[in-house]
Design a protein around this motif. Structure first.
Motif, PDB file in Angstrom:
ATOM      1  N   MET A 190       0.617  -7.839  15.814  1.00  0.00           N
ATOM      2  CA  MET A 190       2.061  -7.865  15.578  1.00  0.00           C
ATOM      3  C   MET A 190       2.371  -7.823  14.097  1.00  0.00           C
ATOM      4  N   ILE A 191       1.590  -8.552  13.308  1.00  0.00           N
ATOM      5  CA  ILE A 191       1.804  -8.543  11.857  1.00  0.00           C
ATOM      6  C   ILE A 191       1.528  -7.153  11.295  1.00  0.00           C
ATOM      7  N   CYS A 192       0.408  -6.557  11.750  1.00  0.00           N
ATOM      8  CA  CYS A 192       0.052  -5.226  11.257  1.00  0.00           C
ATOM      9  C   CYS A 192       1.128  -4.198  11.602  1.00  0.00           C
ATOM     10  N   GLY A 193       1.696  -4.315  12.807  1.00  0.00           N
ATOM     11  CA  GLY A 193       2.715  -3.365  13.232  1.00  0.00           C
ATOM     12  C   GLY A 193       3.989  -3.428  12.419  1.00  0.00           C
ATOM     13  N   ASN A 194       4.208  -4.554  11.732  1.00  0.00           N
ATOM     14  CA  ASN A 194       5.427  -4.704  10.932  1.00  0.00           C
ATOM     15  C   ASN A 194       5.194  -4.510   9.439  1.00  0.00           C
ATOM     16  N   LEU A 195       3.978  -4.144   9.063  1.00  0.00           N
ATOM     17  CA  LEU A 195       3.691  -3.874   7.662  1.00  0.00           C
ATOM     18  C   LEU A 195       4.172  -2.476   7.287  1.00  0.00           C
ATOM     19  N   GLU A 197       3.976   1.322   5.835  1.00  0.00           N
ATOM     20  CA  GLU A 197       2.912   2.334   5.790  1.00  0.00           C
ATOM     21  C   GLU A 197       2.419   2.483   4.347  1.00  0.00           C
ATOM     22  N   PRO A 198       1.128   2.795   4.141  1.00  0.00           N
ATOM     23  CA  PRO A 198       0.141   3.172   5.172  1.00  0.00           C
ATOM     24  C   PRO A 198      -0.631   1.999   5.748  1.00  0.00           C
ATOM     25  N   TRP A 199      -0.284   0.758   5.344  1.00  0.00           N
ATOM     26  CA  TRP A 199      -1.092  -0.388   5.764  1.00  0.00           C
ATOM     27  C   TRP A 199      -0.977  -0.665   7.249  1.00  0.00           C
ATOM     28  N   SER A 200       0.184  -0.385   7.831  1.00  0.00           N
ATOM     29  CA  SER A 200       0.337  -0.582   9.269  1.00  0.00           C
ATOM     30  C   SER A 200      -0.655   0.273  10.047  1.00  0.00           C
ATOM     31  N   GLU A 201      -0.771   1.540   9.648  1.00  0.00           N
ATOM     32  CA  GLU A 201      -1.689   2.468  10.318  1.00  0.00           C
ATOM     33  C   GLU A 201      -3.146   2.097  10.041  1.00  0.00           C
ATOM     34  N   ARG A 202      -3.443   1.749   8.808  1.00  0.00           N
ATOM     35  CA  ARG A 202      -4.825   1.451   8.427  1.00  0.00           C
ATOM     36  C   ARG A 202      -5.350   0.204   9.131  1.00  0.00           C
ATOM     37  N   LEU A 203      -4.574  -0.866   9.081  1.00  0.00           N
ATOM     38  CA  LEU A 203      -5.029  -2.113   9.698  1.00  0.00           C
ATOM     39  C   LEU A 203      -4.951  -2.042  11.224  1.00  0.00           C
ATOM     40  N   GLY A 204      -3.924  -1.353  11.745  1.00  0.00           N
ATOM     41  CA  GLY A 204      -3.810  -1.201  13.195  1.00  0.00           C
ATOM     42  C   GLY A 204      -4.979  -0.441  13.791  1.00  0.00           C
ATOM     43  N   SER A 205      -5.589   0.429  13.007  1.00  0.00           N
ATOM     44  CA  SER A 205      -6.698   1.238  13.503  1.00  0.00           C
ATOM     45  C   SER A 205      -7.949   0.414  13.759  1.00  0.00           C
ATOM     46  N   TYR A 225      -0.911   0.752  17.806  1.00  0.00           N
ATOM     47  CA  TYR A 225      -2.088   0.726  16.944  1.00  0.00           C
ATOM     48  C   TYR A 225      -2.202   2.028  16.158  1.00  0.00           C
ATOM     49  N   GLY A 226      -3.066   2.018  15.155  1.00  0.00           N
ATOM     50  CA  GLY A 226      -3.307   3.217  14.376  1.00  0.00           C
ATOM     51  C   GLY A 226      -4.343   4.111  15.041  1.00  0.00           C
ATOM     52  N   SER A 227      -4.539   5.282  14.477  1.00  0.00           N
ATOM     53  CA  SER A 227      -5.484   6.249  15.054  1.00  0.00           C
ATOM     54  C   SER A 227      -6.232   6.996  13.959  1.00  0.00           C
ATOM     55  N   LEU A 228      -6.690   6.268  12.948  1.00  0.00           N
ATOM     56  CA  LEU A 228      -7.321   6.897  11.790  1.00  0.00           C
ATOM     57  C   LEU A 228      -8.831   7.035  11.909  1.00  0.00           C
ATOM     58  N   LEU A 229      -9.454   6.319  12.858  1.00  0.00           N
ATOM     59  CA  LEU A 229     -10.912   6.262  12.902  1.00  0.00           C
ATOM     60  C   LEU A 229     -11.510   7.370  13.757  1.00  0.00           C
TER      61      LEU A 229
END
Length: 258
Positions: A190-195, A197-205, A225-229
């Motif tokens: 939840m915290i990551c989703g409210n950060l 960008e780009p930290w929301s995507e990076r940490l969500g991944s 969630y992110g999809s960077l990996l």
């Protein structure tokens, strides 16, 4: 083998094991309720609005139930023995100590795999029956196409079980281990989703919830969630969530007094 048999006997001798298994598989009923409600809302919606109606895969939501239950079971597998003093007996019988933790990991991991597989696949097939071709045919995709994601989602449950065991061994506190699990399942995403960008995507991944779909390269467009990996990186991180806490907990248990 004797250590493994001993750990299996201990874990199946306590009621909390059966309670956590039942609650885990209760996620199927939760998924059925969600699917039934969603189908009813779809049917009652005006025809012109139905094409815009969307629904996430229900099994990927209710999997949080067995994740937390099996994580708690993993934590209790260590902390309950530590509190009762039985851990000291186990370490006296097995002075090297690490085989005890490895045996606990095998038993807890297999129970997590059982609970995760039954819950995820059971929820998926019930949703196929209840939802049918509603929501743009989200549940009409052939099963073999969804199989990789269903398998990786199921595998996230034993990961939580081993994470709970490792956290219990490190912290030696049931409350601390459970708080860690809740933080990883609910709070941190939840915290990551409210950060921003780009930290929301990076940490969500790198959150556990987003790893199964990244491993199989499934669509994460509407995910929180992110999809960077790439798949290999997501797989390594998912394994690390289980292996690192258990390894650290084992090393600490070999150094600490029982």
């Amino acid at each position: 083998m004797n250590t493994l048999a001993s750990e299996w006997l201990k874990i199946r001798s306590v009621r909390s094991t059966y309670l956590n298994l039942v609650l885990s598989m209760g996620g199927i009923l939760l998924g059925l309720a969600v699917a039934w409600t969603a189908a009813g809302m779809y049917d009652s919606a005006p025809p012109h609005r139905r094409p815009q109606a969307a629904l996430a895969e229900v099994e990927e939501v209710v999997v949080i139930v067995p994740q937390l239950c099996m994580g708690i079971l993993g934590a209790l597998a260590f902390t309950s023995e530590h509190v009762s003093g039985m851990l000291k007996t186990s370490f006296t019988v097995v002075p090297r100590r690490w085989p005890v933790l490895m045996a606990k990991s095998v038993v807890v991991g297999l129970l997590g795999l059982l609970a995760g597989t039954i819950t995820v696949f059971g929820t998926h097939f019930l949703c196929r029956l209840v939802i049918g071709d509603r929501f743009s045919g989200i549940y009409t995709t052939p099963v073999f196409e969804r199989l990789p994601t269903l398998v990786t989602t199921s595998l996230s449950v034993p990961v939580f079980a081993l994470l709970g065991l490792g956290a219990g061994a490190i912290l030696r506190s049931t409350a601390g281990a459970v708080s860690t699990l809740v933080g990883l399942a609910y709070v941190i995403p939840m915290i990551c989703g409210n950060l921003p960008e780009p930290w929301s995507e990076r940490l969500g991944s790198v959150m556990i919830g987003g790893l199964p779909r990244q491993i199989t390269q499934a669509d994460l467009t509407n995910s929180v969630y992110g999809s960077l990996l790439p798949p290999w990186a997501a797989a390594i991180i998912m394994i690390a969530y289980a292996a690192v806490p258990v390894t650290v907990g084992t090393l600490l248990s070999c150094r600490r007094a029982a």
